[in-house]
Design a protein around this motif. Structure first.
Motif, PDB file in Angstrom:
ATOM      1  N   ALA A  29      40.222  -3.416  15.920  1.00 10.93           N
ATOM      2  CA  ALA A  29      40.983  -3.042  14.735  1.00 10.93           C
ATOM      3  C   ALA A  29      40.013  -2.524  13.675  1.00 10.93           C
ATOM      4  N   PRO A  30      40.445  -1.552  12.873  1.00  4.89           N
ATOM      5  CA  PRO A  30      39.552  -1.039  11.842  1.00  4.89           C
ATOM      6  C   PRO A  30      39.291  -2.078  10.755  1.00  4.89           C
ATOM      7  N   LYS A  32      39.017  -1.483   7.464  1.00  3.49           N
ATOM      8  CA  LYS A  32      39.872  -1.197   6.311  1.00  3.49           C
ATOM      9  C   LYS A  32      41.266  -0.824   6.807  1.00  3.49           C
ATOM     10  N   PRO A  33      42.296  -1.124   6.015  1.00  5.70           N
ATOM     11  CA  PRO A  33      43.650  -0.744   6.447  1.00  5.70           C
ATOM     12  C   PRO A  33      43.819   0.775   6.427  1.00  5.70           C
ATOM     13  N   ILE A  34      44.709   1.253   7.248  1.00  2.00           N
ATOM     14  CA  ILE A  34      45.006   2.682   7.307  1.00  2.00           C
ATOM     15  C   ILE A  34      45.841   3.040   6.082  1.00  2.00           C
ATOM     16  N   GLU A  35      45.429   4.071   5.380  1.00  2.00           N
ATOM     17  CA  GLU A  35      46.112   4.474   4.154  1.00  2.00           C
ATOM     18  C   GLU A  35      46.694   5.873   4.343  1.00  2.00           C
ATOM     19  N   ILE A  36      47.990   5.989   4.066  1.00  2.00           N
ATOM     20  CA  ILE A  36      48.674   7.273   4.192  1.00  2.00           C
ATOM     21  C   ILE A  36      49.201   7.652   2.811  1.00  2.00           C
TER      22      ILE A  36
END
Length: 65
Positions: A29-30, A32-36
């Motif tokens: 898992a990355p 940092k969270p995925i940001e859209i």
């Protein structure tokens, strides 16, 4: 050293060499969270134009529709 022993040693060394170079796949898992970012502007405009005669007809006769 006979021919069979030399070929067996070569096969053994080759297989050890090839297993050391095999690719590995890791699923992580990355950090940092995925940001859209979605910058969407929605404009909605409804225009209703009714002429005076039609407006008077609709207000005077309630059971028309």
């Amino acid at each position: 050293m006979n021919w069979k022993a030399a070929s067996s040693a070569a096969i053994l060394c080759g297989s050890i060499y090839l297993t050391g170079c095999s690719p590995s796949v890791r699923l992580e898992a990355p950090d940092k969270p995925i940001e859209i970012n979605m910058n969407v502007k929605i404009e909605h405009e409804i225009r209703l134009k009714v002429e005076k005669d039609v407006d008077e007809l609709l207000t005077s006769q309630k059971g028309l529709f």
